[in-house]
Design a protein around this motif. Structure first.
Motif, PDB file in Angstrom:
ATOM      1  N   THR A   5       3.332   0.579 -44.298  1.00 58.40           N
ATOM      2  CA  THR A   5       3.229   0.185 -45.697  1.00 58.40           C
ATOM      3  C   THR A   5       4.605   0.173 -46.336  1.00 58.40           C
ATOM      4  N   LYS A   6       4.713  -0.530 -47.443  1.00 63.51           N
ATOM      5  CA  LYS A   6       5.988  -0.597 -48.144  1.00 63.51           C
ATOM      6  C   LYS A   6       6.314   0.705 -48.865  1.00 63.51           C
ATOM      7  N   GLU A   7       5.348   1.605 -48.963  1.00 67.43           N
ATOM      8  CA  GLU A   7       5.579   2.904 -49.582  1.00 67.43           C
ATOM      9  C   GLU A   7       6.200   3.908 -48.604  1.00 67.43           C
ATOM     10  N   GLU A  43      10.105  -0.422 -49.783  1.00 67.31           N
ATOM     11  CA  GLU A  43      10.147  -1.298 -50.949  1.00 67.31           C
ATOM     12  C   GLU A  43      11.425  -1.069 -51.762  1.00 67.31           C
ATOM     13  N   MET A  44      11.796   0.179 -51.960  1.00 67.81           N
ATOM     14  CA  MET A  44      13.001   0.498 -52.709  1.00 67.81           C
ATOM     15  C   MET A  44      14.249   0.017 -51.963  1.00 67.81           C
ATOM     16  N   ALA A  45      14.266   0.232 -50.652  1.00 68.28           N
ATOM     17  CA  ALA A  45      15.402  -0.209 -49.843  1.00 68.28           C
ATOM     18  C   ALA A  45      15.524  -1.730 -49.872  1.00 68.28           C
ATOM     19  N   ALA A  46      14.409  -2.418 -49.823  1.00 73.44           N
ATOM     20  CA  ALA A  46      14.434  -3.884 -49.882  1.00 73.44           C
ATOM     21  C   ALA A  46      15.015  -4.341 -51.215  1.00 73.44           C
ATOM     22  N   MET A  47      14.618  -3.691 -52.278  1.00 74.30           N
ATOM     23  CA  MET A  47      15.120  -4.049 -53.601  1.00 74.30           C
ATOM     24  C   MET A  47      16.641  -3.845 -53.668  1.00 74.30           C
ATOM     25  N   VAL A  48      17.120  -2.713 -53.166  1.00 73.82           N
ATOM     26  CA  VAL A  48      18.550  -2.417 -53.174  1.00 73.82           C
ATOM     27  C   VAL A  48      19.338  -3.465 -52.385  1.00 73.82           C
ATOM     28  N   HIS A  49      18.751  -3.942 -51.292  1.00 76.87           N
ATOM     29  CA  HIS A  49      19.420  -4.912 -50.430  1.00 76.87           C
ATOM     30  C   HIS A  49      19.132  -6.365 -50.820  1.00 76.87           C
ATOM     31  N   ILE A  53      10.345  -8.053 -50.469  1.00 78.13           N
ATOM     32  CA  ILE A  53       9.498  -7.100 -49.745  1.00 78.13           C
ATOM     33  C   ILE A  53       8.291  -7.779 -49.121  1.00 78.13           C
ATOM     34  N   ASP A  54       7.744  -8.789 -49.786  1.00 81.11           N
ATOM     35  CA  ASP A  54       6.577  -9.463 -49.228  1.00 81.11           C
ATOM     36  C   ASP A  54       6.936 -10.210 -47.937  1.00 81.11           C
ATOM     37  N   GLU A  55       8.098 -10.847 -47.927  1.00 75.62           N
ATOM     38  CA  GLU A  55       8.550 -11.543 -46.720  1.00 75.62           C
ATOM     39  C   GLU A  55       8.835 -10.539 -45.596  1.00 75.62           C
ATOM     40  N   MET A  57       7.446  -7.545 -45.225  1.00 74.93           N
ATOM     41  CA  MET A  57       6.161  -7.032 -44.745  1.00 74.93           C
ATOM     42  C   MET A  57       5.476  -8.055 -43.851  1.00 74.93           C
ATOM     43  N   LYS A  58       5.616  -9.320 -44.172  1.00 71.10           N
ATOM     44  CA  LYS A  58       5.040 -10.375 -43.338  1.00 71.10           C
ATOM     45  C   LYS A  58       5.702 -10.376 -41.953  1.00 71.10           C
ATOM     46  N   ALA A  59       7.024 -10.236 -41.920  1.00 72.15           N
ATOM     47  CA  ALA A  59       7.733 -10.205 -40.634  1.00 72.15           C
ATOM     48  C   ALA A  59       7.305  -8.993 -39.807  1.00 72.15           C
ATOM     49  N   ILE A  60       7.125  -7.847 -40.472  1.00 73.07           N
ATOM     50  CA  ILE A  60       6.691  -6.634 -39.779  1.00 73.07           C
ATOM     51  C   ILE A  60       5.272  -6.838 -39.234  1.00 73.07           C
ATOM     52  N   ALA A  61       4.406  -7.415 -40.039  1.00 72.46           N
ATOM     53  CA  ALA A  61       3.018  -7.635 -39.625  1.00 72.46           C
ATOM     54  C   ALA A  61       2.912  -8.573 -38.433  1.00 72.46           C
ATOM     55  N   GLU A  62       3.838  -9.528 -38.349  1.00 77.72           N
ATOM     56  CA  GLU A  62       3.807 -10.510 -37.259  1.00 77.72           C
ATOM     57  C   GLU A  62       4.454  -9.977 -35.982  1.00 77.72           C
ATOM     58  N   ALA A  63       5.097  -8.833 -36.064  1.00 73.43           N
ATOM     59  CA  ALA A  63       5.784  -8.280 -34.885  1.00 73.43           C
ATOM     60  C   ALA A  63       4.804  -7.735 -33.863  1.00 73.43           C
TER      61      ALA A  63
END
Length: 63
Positions: A5-7, A43-49, A53-55, A57-63
């Motif tokens: 999860t993103k949390e 989610e926080m790390a994605a925001m900083v970078h 986050i949705d993209e 999470m999609k890449a993680i889900a497809e792995a």
């Protein structure tokens, strides 16, 4: 990828599935072992970078 999860912190995610590391690296998260990876959510790390986050999470889900 189930149960990720993103949390979750990056550290938690990597302990759950180390194979996600290349996905995070490719997205621009090159400091997977830094202290922030143990304390901030994905989610926080994605925001900083500046990563969508949705993209990510999609890449993680497809792995």
């Amino acid at each position: 990828m189930e149960n990720i999860t993103k949390e979750m912190t990056i550290g938690e995610i990597l302990r759950a599935n180390p194979d996600i590391a290349p996905i995070l690296m490719q997205a621009g998260m090159h400091c997977l072992g830094c202290p922030s990876a143990q304390g901030e959510s994905l989610e926080m790390a994605a925001m900083v970078h500046g990563i969508d986050i949705d993209e990510l999470m999609k890449a993680i889900a497809e792995a």
